[in-house]
Scaffold this motif. Structure first.
Motif, PDB file in Angstrom:
ATOM      1  N   THR A 204      69.354  19.752  37.532  1.00  0.00           N
ATOM      2  CA  THR A 204      69.798  18.801  38.544  1.00  0.00           C
ATOM      3  C   THR A 204      70.683  17.749  37.874  1.00  0.00           C
ATOM      4  O   THR A 204      70.277  17.142  36.885  1.00  0.00           O
ATOM      5  CB  THR A 204      68.594  18.096  39.213  1.00  0.00           C
ATOM      6  N   ASN A 205      71.891  17.545  38.431  1.00  0.00           N
ATOM      7  CA  ASN A 205      72.763  16.521  37.846  1.00  0.00           C
ATOM      8  C   ASN A 205      72.433  15.144  38.412  1.00  0.00           C
ATOM      9  O   ASN A 205      71.554  14.996  39.249  1.00  0.00           O
ATOM     10  CB  ASN A 205      74.246  16.881  38.013  1.00  0.00           C
ATOM     11  N   LYS A 206      73.151  14.122  37.961  1.00  0.00           N
ATOM     12  CA  LYS A 206      72.838  12.742  38.361  1.00  0.00           C
ATOM     13  C   LYS A 206      73.061  12.475  39.842  1.00  0.00           C
ATOM     14  O   LYS A 206      72.584  11.479  40.382  1.00  0.00           O
ATOM     15  CB  LYS A 206      73.622  11.743  37.514  1.00  0.00           C
ATOM     16  N   TYR A 207      73.766  13.368  40.542  1.00  0.00           N
ATOM     17  CA  TYR A 207      73.990  13.217  41.978  1.00  0.00           C
ATOM     18  C   TYR A 207      72.988  14.004  42.814  1.00  0.00           C
ATOM     19  O   TYR A 207      73.075  14.057  44.034  1.00  0.00           O
ATOM     20  CB  TYR A 207      75.414  13.642  42.349  1.00  0.00           C
TER      21      TYR A 207
ATOM     22  N   ASP B  73      77.415  20.413  33.346  1.00  0.00           N
ATOM     23  CA  ASP B  73      78.091  20.015  34.572  1.00  0.00           C
ATOM     24  C   ASP B  73      79.512  19.622  34.165  1.00  0.00           C
ATOM     25  O   ASP B  73      79.723  18.580  33.563  1.00  0.00           O
ATOM     26  CB  ASP B  73      77.362  18.849  35.232  1.00  0.00           C
ATOM     27  N   THR B  74      80.466  20.468  34.490  1.00  0.00           N
ATOM     28  CA  THR B  74      81.854  20.218  34.069  1.00  0.00           C
ATOM     29  C   THR B  74      82.481  19.030  34.778  1.00  0.00           C
ATOM     30  O   THR B  74      83.441  18.449  34.276  1.00  0.00           O
ATOM     31  CB  THR B  74      82.722  21.473  34.291  1.00  0.00           C
ATOM     32  N   ALA B  75      81.931  18.633  35.927  1.00  0.00           N
ATOM     33  CA  ALA B  75      82.485  17.481  36.650  1.00  0.00           C
ATOM     34  C   ALA B  75      82.028  16.154  36.045  1.00  0.00           C
ATOM     35  O   ALA B  75      82.797  15.204  35.963  1.00  0.00           O
ATOM     36  CB  ALA B  75      82.100  17.543  38.126  1.00  0.00           C
ATOM     37  N   THR B  76      80.756  16.089  35.626  1.00  0.00           N
ATOM     38  CA  THR B  76      80.222  14.822  35.118  1.00  0.00           C
ATOM     39  C   THR B  76      80.128  14.780  33.599  1.00  0.00           C
ATOM     40  O   THR B  76      79.913  13.717  33.028  1.00  0.00           O
ATOM     41  CB  THR B  76      78.807  14.565  35.683  1.00  0.00           C
ATOM     42  N   GLY B  77      80.210  15.936  32.956  1.00  0.00           N
ATOM     43  CA  GLY B  77      80.058  15.996  31.512  1.00  0.00           C
ATOM     44  C   GLY B  77      78.606  16.052  31.056  1.00  0.00           C
ATOM     45  O   GLY B  77      78.334  16.130  29.863  1.00  0.00           O
ATOM     46  N   GLU B  78      77.681  15.999  31.998  1.00  0.00           N
ATOM     47  CA  GLU B  78      76.265  16.078  31.651  1.00  0.00           C
ATOM     48  C   GLU B  78      75.918  17.475  31.146  1.00  0.00           C
ATOM     49  O   GLU B  78      76.522  18.465  31.549  1.00  0.00           O
ATOM     50  CB  GLU B  78      75.394  15.804  32.879  1.00  0.00           C
ATOM     51  N   SER B  79      74.896  17.564  30.288  1.00  0.00           N
ATOM     52  CA  SER B  79      74.402  18.855  29.825  1.00  0.00           C
ATOM     53  C   SER B  79      72.950  18.688  29.413  1.00  0.00           C
ATOM     54  O   SER B  79      72.451  17.568  29.271  1.00  0.00           O
ATOM     55  CB  SER B  79      75.234  19.365  28.643  1.00  0.00           C
TER      56      SER B  79
END
Length: 174
Positions: free
Chosen positions: A54-57, A24-30
């Motif tokens: 699924t990201n944190k949002y 996820d380039t917006a949150t930095g999650e991977s």
């Protein structure tokens, strides 16, 4: 996807899920994602495996892989242009060989949607079209799928999707 988007197995082979990765380039999650789909190889089958991250949002993204189990010969090929019998002159479908026994059509419905879908030739007279997400119309199931090799080749099936009627769609190789 990690590995190939299409995996073709022989009867009895073992399937090892290569999985998928996501960023996820917006949150930095991977992370990595494995499927919960069970692939059995004791008989012909076509499995559409979906990987969803699924990201944190709570935002989701998905990608799919096709896994085919077949005993069909590598030389078998029904590729070509097919005309829908009840369609307009431009309601054609191009069927393309993806691999041993596995094919793709660029127009599942033989209509203006041009939904892309996949199917597997199982035996000399059997075709398997799994539940899948069509490229335009979304989730679909298929009924009464048949293939007749007496020239010209004829493929018939029903599409169960809110955007399609209940009639059987028949395509004849041109």
């Amino acid at each position: 996807l990690l590995g190939d988007p299409i995996i073709i197995l022989n009867h009895g082979d073992q399937f090892t899920d290569p999985g998928a990765t996501w960023v996820d380039t917006a949150t930095g999650e991977s992370g990595t994602v494995k499927s919960t789909t069970t692939v059995t190889t004791d008989a012909d089958g076509l499995f559409v495996i979906t990987y969803t991250a699924t990201n944190k949002y709570g935002l989701k993204a998905s990608i799919t892989r096709d896994v085919a189990v077949t005993g069909i010969s590598a030389s078998f090929d029904i590729s070509g242009i097919y005309q829908r019998t009840a369609g307009a002159p431009d309601d054609t479908a191009h069927i393309t060989k993806l691999g041993r026994g596995l094919f793709q059509t660029d127009n599942v419905g033989g209509n203006v949607y041009h939904d892309v879908g996949v199917f597997l030739i199982e035996t000399d007279s059997s075709i398997l079209i799994p539940d899948q997400n069509l490229s335009v119309s979304g989730a679909a199931s298929f009924t009464n799928a048949t293939i007749n090799y007496t020239p010209p080749i004829t493929i018939s099936y029903g599409v169960l999707n809110p955007g399609y009627g209940t009639q059987t769609r028949t395509f004849i190789k041109q």
